[in-house]
Design a protein around this motif. Structure first.
Motif, short mmCIF file in Angstrom:
data_model
loop_
_atom_site.label_atom_id
_atom_site.label_comp_id
_atom_site.label_asym_id
_atom_site.label_seq_id
_atom_site.Cartn_x
_atom_site.Cartn_y
_atom_site.Cartn_z
N SER A 79 0.83 -1.20 0.00
CA SER A 79 0.00 0.00 0.00
C SER A 79 0.87 1.25 0.00
O SER A 79 0.45 2.29 -0.49
N VAL B 64 5.94 7.16 -2.00
CA VAL B 64 5.51 7.36 -3.39
C VAL B 64 4.44 8.46 -3.40
O VAL B 64 3.50 8.42 -2.61
N ASN B 65 4.60 9.43 -4.25
CA ASN B 65 3.74 10.62 -4.34
C ASN B 65 4.06 11.69 -3.30
O ASN B 65 3.43 12.74 -3.28
N TYR C 192 12.98 11.18 -4.38
CA TYR C 192 11.76 10.41 -4.62
C TYR C 192 11.95 8.96 -4.22
O TYR C 192 13.01 8.37 -4.48
N PRO D 170 -6.89 -3.34 -4.37
CA PRO D 170 -6.52 -2.05 -3.78
C PRO D 170 -5.65 -1.24 -4.73
O PRO D 170 -4.96 -1.81 -5.58
N LEU D 171 -5.68 0.07 -4.59
CA LEU D 171 -4.88 0.95 -5.44
C LEU D 171 -3.40 0.74 -5.16
O LEU D 171 -2.98 0.60 -4.02
N PRO E 166 0.51 2.06 -4.86
CA PRO E 166 0.96 3.33 -4.25
C PRO E 166 1.03 4.50 -5.23
O PRO E 166 0.64 5.62 -4.87
N ALA E 167 1.48 4.27 -6.46
CA ALA E 167 1.64 5.39 -7.40
C ALA E 167 0.30 6.06 -7.71
O ALA E 167 0.24 7.25 -8.01
N LEU E 168 -0.80 5.29 -7.64
CA LEU E 168 -2.11 5.85 -7.98
C LEU E 168 -2.77 6.57 -6.81
O LEU E 168 -3.80 7.20 -6.97
N LYS E 169 -2.18 6.42 -5.62
CA LYS E 169 -2.79 7.05 -4.44
C LYS E 169 -2.44 8.52 -4.41
O LYS E 169 -1.45 8.92 -3.79
N SER E 170 -3.25 9.31 -5.09
CA SER E 170 -2.95 10.73 -5.17
C SER E 170 -4.23 11.47 -5.51
O SER E 170 -5.06 10.99 -6.27
N LEU F 66 -1.96 18.30 -15.86
CA LEU F 66 -2.19 17.78 -14.51
C LEU F 66 -1.47 16.44 -14.34
O LEU F 66 -0.89 16.17 -13.29
N ILE G 16 2.17 17.19 -13.73
CA ILE G 16 2.42 17.64 -12.35
C ILE G 16 2.43 16.42 -11.41
O ILE G 16 3.29 16.29 -10.54
N TRP G 17 1.49 15.52 -11.65
CA TRP G 17 1.41 14.31 -10.83
C TRP G 17 2.64 13.42 -11.05
O TRP G 17 3.25 12.93 -10.09
N GLU H 98 5.54 14.23 -11.88
CA GLU H 98 6.72 14.82 -11.24
C GLU H 98 6.78 14.39 -9.77
O GLU H 98 7.86 14.12 -9.25
N GLN H 99 5.62 14.31 -9.13
CA GLN H 99 5.58 13.90 -7.72
C GLN H 99 5.79 12.40 -7.55
O GLN H 99 6.46 11.96 -6.63
N ALA H 100 5.17 11.63 -8.44
CA ALA H 100 5.15 10.19 -8.24
C ALA H 100 6.40 9.51 -8.81
O ALA H 100 6.97 8.63 -8.17
N GLY I 266 9.10 11.32 -10.30
CA GLY I 266 10.29 12.15 -10.27
C GLY I 266 10.59 12.84 -11.58
O GLY I 266 11.60 13.52 -11.71
N ARG I 267 9.74 12.66 -12.59
CA ARG I 267 9.92 13.44 -13.81
C ARG I 267 8.56 13.75 -14.42
O ARG I 267 7.68 12.90 -14.44
#
Lengths: 328, 262
Positions: A150, A172-173, A184, B123-124, B126-130, B187, B190-191, B193-195, B197-198
């Motif tokens: 998770s 992550v995120n 990251y 379950p989602l 981790p990368a999609l949890k945003s 969008l 932007i996401w 970049e957070q998830a 790193g680029r």
């Protein structure tokens, strides 16, 4: 002089821009099918992007006069918003391209591997003005009920000259953002801990990367520690059922004179026989985190450009002048 | 609920296909009863389609925008809804048959390719949890729907019955779709970049989304300048939608990358 103007008018024309866009589209389509993964590094592709940037700068510059004329005169609110939108949108794309160019010239990134307790001097990884040290306090994986991951979390402490200046959980995120450096959560791995007893009764313990070799005393057989499998099931072979350590095993192979004798899967803390009176016990694993550290001076420009693009495109389209006679 | 979703998806599929058939047939014989029945079937299908989305939301606990199946279900639903809303204001009824056929084909892909996923819950990752997930995917789904509708309108313009379709209505749809596609791409960047790193990795989905963005950008420029004949811009709208479909199916099934969630 005349040929200069001709060249300028070609270089700055919208038609040229559209042709370049078209070529970029075609190159990307062909490139992503023929060289997936690295077509964007082909010089022709980079050149096209550069030419588009130059064209858009000139084209937008030429439009400034028109834009201001429209903005200052009373053409009605819709026309006003539309002009402002078109200008902002093109400016946004230019800023994104310039920001990307800055990254390709002066951006830096690298991957660091950290075990709990490890410290790394970021100034030795990236060439930065404001040096600091990153210390990994803990790396852990959190799981859903079904055993799927998770979240991956690296608890880190930031130090400057030995003084703690920040503490943050990178996941992550949720990257770390410190003095223009971002870190990251990218990946992770395990070190395998193995204890083995030689014939003379001497205890040895070591930590090994997956794929490393172990040479027990008292035999000419060698052990290759192949892979840690957190949730082992023979039916899944080398694949773990889930990432959660519900049935942790170490898969290893035994060689004699470079000849493979066999492959085994040993439960943690259960001795595995390698030879007569020679045993190896895998006592546990130590997870390490892999962080991507990055410094990108172009990032603020790209963000501003992206926002300008979004704002501009909304303004330009939502304020499309209505042509009543056609619209019915 | 799982059985109900299974039944509903077939009923929706039937409604859309029957609606498309009635529109085509009714249009040919100028039968207004058939057109009314076709509209009724489209509305019924749209309501049941919404019911599937609501059930799916109840099942997974978040909006149904997290995998290929849910995206396809959402985007085909918005296509029908958008048509139903737009035909109350603009005279686009000649394209109804084409639009319902496109929707029926999209839903039949759900039935053929992913029916077993309809009641699957995972379950989602981790990368999609945003929080970016919802806005990134909703904008993409509505953009795709606008492009689908535009392609339907452009396609019927090639037939005598579709002569009354105005280019300006297609332009309106492509323009709206382009705004949403632009938002979705930025969008998403932007996401990313957070998830990851680029903000841009030239991942196949990104590359093909950019290609579709480019073709619609070119369309919008040349449509405004009115230098090109109508047939060329019509073809661009149709090819644009084909690229949209490739960005979705081709990339999910042929060119794996960071976006491999389906």
């Amino acid at each position: 002089m005349q040929s200069f103007y001709r060249l300028y008018s070609i270089a700055s024309s919208m038609k040229t821009g559209l042709v370049l866009l078209f070529l970029i589209g075609i190159t990307a389509a062909v490139g992503s099918s023929v060289f997936p993964g690295n077509f964007y590094q082909i010089p022709v592709f980079k050149l096209l992007l550069m030419l588009l940037l130059v064209n858009m700068i000139l084209c937008t510059f030429n439009r400034i006069k028109l834009t201001f004329r429209v903005l200052l005169k009373r053409f009605g609110r819709r026309v006003w918003y539309r002009q402002l939108g078109i200008f902002t949108l093109h400016l946004g794309i230019i800023l994104v391209l310039v920001g990307g160019l800055i990254y390709s010239v002066s951006g830096q990134n690298d991957r660091i591997h950290l075990l709990a307790g490890d410290r790394v001097d970021i100034a030795k990884v990236l060439d930065i003005r404001h040096p600091f040290t990153l210390q990994l306090d803990e790396f852990r994986i959190e799981f859903n009920e079904d055993g799927s991951p998770s979240q991956y979390i690296s608890e880190v402490t930031v130090l400057e000259n030995g003084q703690v200046t920040d503490q943050i959980a990178i996941s992550v995120n949720h990257p770390l953002n410190y003095q223009g450096v971002k870190a990251y959560q990218t990946s992770f791995g395990y070190l395998v801990k193995a204890a083995y007893i030689a014939e003379n009764g001497e205890n040895k313990e070591g930590r090994f990367f997956e794929g490393e070799w172990l040479d027990p005393d008292g035999t000419n057989r060698r052990v290759r520690i192949y892979k840690y499998i957190p949730n082992f099931n023979p039916a899944y072979g080398m694949r773990s059922v889930t990432l959660r350590p519900d049935n942790p095993h170490i898969v290893f192979s035994v060689y004699e004179n470079d000849k493979l004798l066999g492959i085994g899967a040993a439960k943690l803390n259960e001795p595995a026989q390698i030879d007569e009176n020679v045993y190896v016990t895998f006592t546990g694993v130590e997870p390490y985190t892999i962080l991507e550290v990055k410094s990108d001076p172009g990032l603020p420009l790209v963000l501003i450009g992206g926002c300008a693009l979004m704002l501009g495109v909304c303004l330009a389209m939502l304020a499309t002048p209505r042509r009543k006679k056609n619209m019915v | 609920m799982e059985t109900l979703m299974d039944i509903f998806i077939y009923v929706v599929l039937f409604c859309y296909f029957a609606s498309a058939l009635l529109y085509w047939g009714g249009g040919k014989f100028h039968n207004s009863m058939a057109a009314k029945a076709a509209l009724g079937l489209a509305i019924l299908g749209c309501i049941l389609h919404l019911a599937i989305l609501v059930m799916r939301t109840a099942l997974i606990g978040v909006l149904p925008l997290t995998n290929g199946l849910e995206f396809l279900l959402s985007f085909s639903w918005v296509t029908v809804l958008l048509y139903l809303l737009m035909q109350t204001r603009y005279p686009i009824q000649p394209a109804a048959g084409a639009v319902m056929l496109i929707s029926a084909l999209l839903v039949s892909l759900v039935v053929i390719l992913m029916r077993d996923q309809l009641s699957a819950v995972a379950p989602l990752m981790p990368a999609l949890k945003s929080p970016w997930l919802t806005v990134h995917v909703i904008t993409a789904a509505v953009a795709y729907a606008a492009f689908a509708l535009a392609a339907g309108l452009a396609a019927v313009q090639f037939f005598p019955a579709g002569q009354s379709i105005k280019d300006d209505h297609i332009y309106l749809l492509v323009g709206g779709g382009f705004v949403l596609l632009s938002l979705s791409i930025v969008l998403g960047a932007i996401w990313a970049e957070q998830a990851w790193g680029r903000y841009w990795s030239w991942d196949p989905k990104e590359t093909w989304a950019l290609i579709t963005w480019i073709i619609y950008a070119i369309y919008l420029h040349i449509y405004r300048s009115r230098d090109w004949p109508g047939t060329t811009t019509r073809w661009m709208v149709i090819i644009g939608f084909a690229l949209v479909l490739f960005t979705f199916f081709g990339v999910n099934y042929l060119l794996p990358g960071l976006h491999s969630y389906a």
